[in-house]
Design a protein around this motif. Structure first.
Motif, short mmCIF file in Angstrom:
data_model
loop_
_atom_site.label_atom_id
_atom_site.label_comp_id
_atom_site.label_asym_id
_atom_site.label_seq_id
_atom_site.Cartn_x
_atom_site.Cartn_y
_atom_site.Cartn_z
N GLN A 290 0.81 -1.22 0.00
CA GLN A 290 0.00 0.00 0.00
C GLN A 290 0.85 1.28 0.00
O GLN A 290 0.44 2.30 -0.57
CB GLN A 290 -0.93 0.00 1.22
CG GLN A 290 -1.93 -1.15 1.21
CD GLN A 290 -2.91 -1.09 2.37
OE1 GLN A 290 -3.15 -0.02 2.94
NE2 GLN A 290 -3.48 -2.23 2.74
N ASP A 296 -4.54 -0.04 -3.39
CA ASP A 296 -5.58 0.11 -2.38
C ASP A 296 -5.70 -1.21 -1.61
O ASP A 296 -5.15 -2.23 -2.02
CB ASP A 296 -6.92 0.49 -3.02
CG ASP A 296 -7.41 -0.53 -4.04
OD1 ASP A 296 -7.43 -1.74 -3.71
OD2 ASP A 296 -7.76 -0.13 -5.16
N PRO A 297 -6.39 -1.21 -0.46
CA PRO A 297 -6.46 -2.42 0.36
C PRO A 297 -6.99 -3.65 -0.39
O PRO A 297 -6.49 -4.76 -0.19
CB PRO A 297 -7.40 -2.02 1.50
CG PRO A 297 -7.22 -0.55 1.62
CD PRO A 297 -7.00 -0.05 0.22
N GLY A 300 -4.25 -4.87 -2.76
CA GLY A 300 -3.21 -5.49 -1.95
C GLY A 300 -3.63 -6.85 -1.43
O GLY A 300 -2.83 -7.79 -1.39
#
Length: 493
Positions: A290, A296-297, A300
């Motif tokens: 990140q 973005d989460p 990831g």
């Protein structure tokens, strides 16, 4: 041993309990930012919703396992599940952050009751040489929960709010708790059923573990402060007094036979090393994905998905290898895979593609699943039915201490390496310079964590080798079909 139907029910209960606890932790992480906004809480208060739970769980696991050994794992499991579900409902209805923190501590107490029981019930239900498969099913289910947790937490939080992530646990926890109580166990007299509970030893161990966990959790947040130093000192003093007390008391909290088998101690050490290396690497890997790659989460999480997939697929393979090759070879191979995954992750950079990143997580997942199944099987299998709860509590303690230790080590190593690198060159374009500093520090930190995994591989060489084939006349009394031994009846599982 139990009938096939009873074994299936026991396995279902064990898996359900493990999954509920695993889901609770993963979904909360996703919901914490929304919880902070809705309750107008500070960052430190929100962190205590996790820290308070972790301290309560880690400090009580061994004592909870001892309660299961004395009063029956099924009964303790049921109480733990009912309390966990009730606390989850209370958190979902809480009107302030203080109530959330307090109820999370209560939830941790009940979580400590049910976790060792999930392993103690398996030990009482299955013969020692058939424990590998149910432990693998339990491990695979935990891996599946790791995949589903963030997705479910994100969906529930987005659509229904943070309270929904706690309400989702209520029905399955209460249903399984009631079902466990409804199962009729064999009535036995508790007169002389076992040694007295070592309450002073339990209190000393709780203080030692609470101080240790508080220190390990505090280091990534605040670094070494007076508070973390006091926690470490408290852990050392209480731990020393606990060891002295255990050697002198008539009925110790941890029976001497549990750790004198020659295999349980190394297996617990392997679990600590593996979980420390894995979670330390995951902590740094999240920041890499990140912060450096600017993913973005969700993106990831997709990069890290091979880890969870291999946790699910690798668990049954690990059980088969343990049965055929023995715990020693299997655990050594698993630790080598973990070390290789961490070491390869230390070589990642700005230009690393999805294949290289996914390969690192794949090795980590395959290795950790192998180690977790093998070492857990050794710890529980080598314990008698009368001490299976304590063995399960020790295993769960290792699985709580290891991750906290790994994250604390990763944070400390990054801080030292980052300061040294940043002092050697002037700031550049802000975020890019910070990312470069992170990358230069990440390599050495992960190399140290790979060395921790390599040390775990050396420790795994002390596990038992391939078992020799047994003749029917060599079977222990606990496996004969004439009925369960008295110790198993007394366990209540």
């Amino acid at each position: 041993m139990s009938s096939p139907r009873a074994r299936r029910l026991t396995l279902a209960a064990s898996v359900t309990g493990a999954v509920i606890v695993a889901l609770d932790g993963t979904v909360l992480t996703v919901a914490q930012p929304r919880l902070q906004r809705d309750l107008h809480a500070t960052f430190a208060q929100v962190q205590w919703t996790s820290t308070g739970y972790l301290i309560a769980v880690a400090s009580l696991l061994v004592f909870a396992g001892r309660l299961g050994d004395r009063y029956g794992h099924r009964r303790v499991f049921a109480i733990g599940m009912l309390g966990f579900g009730a606390a989850s409902a209370g958190i979902g209805l809480a009107g302030g952050i203080g109530w959330v923190i307090g109820l999370r501590v209560v939830q941790g107490v009940f979580g400590a009751l049910l976790q060792p029981a999930t392993l103690g019930m398996l030990r009482a239900a299955y013969p020692p040489d058939r424990l590998g498969r149910p432990v693998a099913v339990r491990t695979g289910a935990i891996g599946l929960a790791a995949v589903a947790g963030p997705l479910a937490g994100g969906a529930l939080t987005s659509q229904l709010g943070w309270r929904a992530v706690f309400f989702v646990n209520v029905v399955p926890a209460l249903a399984m708790g009631v079902a466990a109580l409804a199962v009729r166990g064999r009535a036995v007299s508790r007169e002389g059923a076992g040694p007295r509970l070592d309450l002073p030893g339990a209190a000393l161990l709780a203080v030692a573990l609470a101080g240790l966990v508080h220190t390990l959790v505090g280091i990534p947040e605040t670094g070494w402060t007076v508070t973390t130093a006091l926690g470490a000192g408290c852990a050392v003093v209480a731990g020393g007094v606990f060891v002295r007390h255990e050697r002198r008391t008539r009925d110790p909290l941890v029976p001497p036979g549990v750790l004198r088998s020659g295999a349980a101690g190394p297996a617990l050490g392997v679990l600590v090393a593996a979980s420390a290396a894995l979670f330390g690497a995951l902590f740094l890997g999240t920041y890499y994905l990140q912060g450096v790659l600017a993913l973005d989460p969700l993106a990831g999480g997709v990069r890290a998905l091979p880890l969870a997939v291999m946790m699910v697929l690798g668990a049954p393979v690990a059980a088969m290898l343990t049965s055929r090759q023995g715990p020693r070879r299997t655990a050594v191979a698993g630790m080598v895979l973990v070390a290789a995954g961490v070491l390869l992750m230390s070589r990642l950079g700005r230009g690393s593609g999805a294949e290289a990143i996914g390969g690192c997580f794949l090795l980590l997942g395959a290795g950790f699943a192998t180690v977790m199944v093998t070492a857990t099987t050794v710890v529980v299998r080598d314990a008698s039915v009368d001490t299976a709860g304590v063995a399960g509590g020790l295993q769960q303690t290792a699985m709580n201490i290891g991750p906290a230790l790994g994250v604390a080590a990763a944070t400390t190593l990054m801080s030292v390496a980052g300061r040294g690198d940043a002092a050697g060159r002037p700031p550049g374009d802000g975020p890019r310079w910070a990312a470069d500093v992170f990358l230069s520090a990440m390599g050495p930190a992960l190399t140290v964590l790979a060395a921790v995994a390599a040390a775990g591989a050396l420790l795994a060489t002390r596990l038992p080798g391939r078992p020799a084939p047994r003749r029917p006349e060599d079977r222990p009394v606990a496996e004969l079909p004439d009925g369960p031994p008295r110790s198993e009846i007394a366990s209540g599982a």
